[in-house]
Design an enzyme around this catalytic site. Structure first.
Site, short mmCIF file in Angstrom:
data_model
loop_
_atom_site.label_atom_id
_atom_site.label_comp_id
_atom_site.label_asym_id
_atom_site.label_seq_id
_atom_site.Cartn_x
_atom_site.Cartn_y
_atom_site.Cartn_z
N ASP A 116 -9.42 5.80 -2.14
CA ASP A 116 -8.24 6.32 -2.84
C ASP A 116 -8.72 7.02 -4.11
O ASP A 116 -9.91 7.28 -4.28
CB ASP A 116 -7.29 5.17 -3.18
CG ASP A 116 -7.87 4.27 -4.25
OD1 ASP A 116 -9.10 4.19 -4.35
OD2 ASP A 116 -7.09 3.67 -5.01
N TYR A 128 -6.61 6.25 4.32
CA TYR A 128 -6.77 5.29 3.23
C TYR A 128 -5.93 4.03 3.47
O TYR A 128 -6.44 2.90 3.40
CB TYR A 128 -6.39 5.89 1.87
CG TYR A 128 -6.14 4.76 0.90
CD1 TYR A 128 -7.21 4.06 0.38
CD2 TYR A 128 -4.84 4.30 0.64
CE1 TYR A 128 -7.01 2.95 -0.42
CE2 TYR A 128 -4.63 3.19 -0.15
CZ TYR A 128 -5.71 2.53 -0.68
OH TYR A 128 -5.52 1.42 -1.44
N GLU A 143 0.82 -1.21 0.00
CA GLU A 143 0.00 0.00 0.00
C GLU A 143 0.86 1.26 0.00
O GLU A 143 0.52 2.26 -0.64
CB GLU A 143 -0.95 0.00 1.20
CG GLU A 143 -2.07 -1.03 1.11
CD GLU A 143 -2.95 -0.81 -0.12
OE1 GLU A 143 -2.99 0.32 -0.64
OE2 GLU A 143 -3.60 -1.78 -0.55
#
Length: 373
Positions: free
Chosen positions: A152, A134, A53
């Site tokens: 996102d 996020y 991520e």
DNA sequence: AATGCGGGGAC
DNA sequence: GTCCCAGCATT
């Protein structure tokens, strides 16, 4: 009326029936079309998801994949990452950009090891530097199955089209509305898959330009499509012109090694190595600035600089020009070359964390050297 | 709310 | 050339 529909509260435009239909259709589509990505084969490994991520922040999937494979091979666990030096982490990160991410990841690994393992909730994950709302939501929903949204750029684009949200997407109120909408849509089961489904849909179907609405599983629910405005959403604010800056660079070569210096952490290319350089307000003054730089480094006028040319490098927020000179002093008479300076041979340079701009500068300097020798 | 922070892919 | 990308931290 469309307008009154758009401005109504989420609870009004998102009935339980509609929400159920969207969940069912999107998850069904995901089951048939999900991408095979490296981090998806270790989805219960929160550390592996964390690395993925962070790398994926503002970075496209295809760019990330080779970096991710190398990183997980070298640092398979959070303990191995915590035990590594920042220099080694940055070396694996070089070329990927936004180097603060690597610094935070390394710092965060130390924090995780100290507290005895990865935080087990989205809220606690946000205590780690570099993990915002996020990223925390993505990790927690995918690795832990937590029922939490993760909005996102992909999700913002899909939701803005699905619900015809045409206020500027970067506005606080718009962001708040997007998160609220995503919260309402969360399924009780498979929330991680659901969050990833948005992203695959955004990547394959609901693309920024020329979305393939004819292939979209949510075409019947999409208000933006019905209104014929899907492709024009989300609304982005105009960007300003990027400033242009000029710099002089000294590629100092002595006994087959090059003088490099480490940039302070925090700013542009923080923690990376580069060739000594200085900003130079006007291009015409390059020679003066270069001489000043060489003086500071301890190389006097006895060494004749050779001009290699100008290397231009464009960043999102800046256009930089590096007028590059090659200096080959007879002696390494540099003064004040402390721990932030180092001599590195070409083969060693390849193992240092250099910015892409520095790599290009090095190539330019080498071209001159080979031409004239 | 605005800005700094990289680099590359797609068009 | 332009736009944008699985954002975050700082001010």
């Amino acid at each position: 009326m469309i307008r009154s529909h758009r401005s109504s509260a989420v609870s009004l435009e998102l009935s339980p029936t509609l929400a159920r239909a969207i969940r069912r259709k999107l998850l069904r589509w995901y089951d048939d079309h999900k991408r095979d990505l490296p981090w998806r084969s270790r989805s219960t490994d929160a550390y592996a998801q964390w690395v993925a991520e962070v790398m994926l922040q503002q970075t496209q999937v295809d760019t990330v994949i080779p970096y991710y494979e190398r990183f997980l091979k070298r640092f398979p666990t959070v303990e191995t990452l915590a035990a590594a030096s920042l220099d080694d982490v940055l070396t694996l990160w070089q070329g990927l950009g936004y180097y603060r991410r690597a610094v935070n990841l390394h710092r965060g690994a130390g924090y995780v090891v100290r507290i005895g393992g990865m935080p087990r909730s989205s809220t606690c994950l946000q205590e780690i530097p570099g993990i915002g709302r996020y990223t925390a939501g993505a990790i927690a929903s995918i690795a832990y199955g937590e029922r939490v949204a993760a909005v996102d750029g992909n999700v913002a684009r899909v939701l803005s089209r699905l619900f015809y949200i045409d206020s500027p997407v970067s506005d606080r109120d718009t962001q708040k509305r997007l998160w609220t909408t995503a919260d309402h849509l969360r399924p009780r089961q498979r929330c991680g898959d659901f969050n990833q489904a948005w992203m695959d849909l955004g990547s394959a179907i609901c693309t920024p330009n020329a979305p393939r609405c004819d292939l979209c599983p949510l075409i019947r629910e999409c208000v933006g499509f019905q209104a014929g405005v899907a492709a024009s959403l989300p609304v982005k604010t105009a960007k300003k012109t990027v400033p242009e800056t000029h710099h002089v660079v000294a590629v100092v070569k002595s006994r087959g090694a090059y003088l490099i210096t480490k940039r302070p952490t925090g700013g542009l290319w923080g923690g990376l190595w580069e060739f000594p350089n200085r900003s130079c307000p006007v291009e015409s003054g390059a020679k003066t600035v270069l001489n000043s730089l060489l003086d500071c480094l301890g190389f006097d006028g006895a060494t004749q600089p050779r001009r290699a040319g100008v290397l231009s490098h464009r960043l999102t927020h800046r256009l930089m020009h590096f007028e590059t000179f090659v200096i080959q002093p007879s002696r390494r008479n540099g003064v004040g070359l402390d721990g932030d300076y180092s001599w590195a041979k070409t083969i060693e340079l390849n193992e240092r964390a250099l910015s892409t701009a520095s790599r290009k500068i090095f190539a330019l300097a080498n071209k001159l050297t080979h031409t004239q020798s």
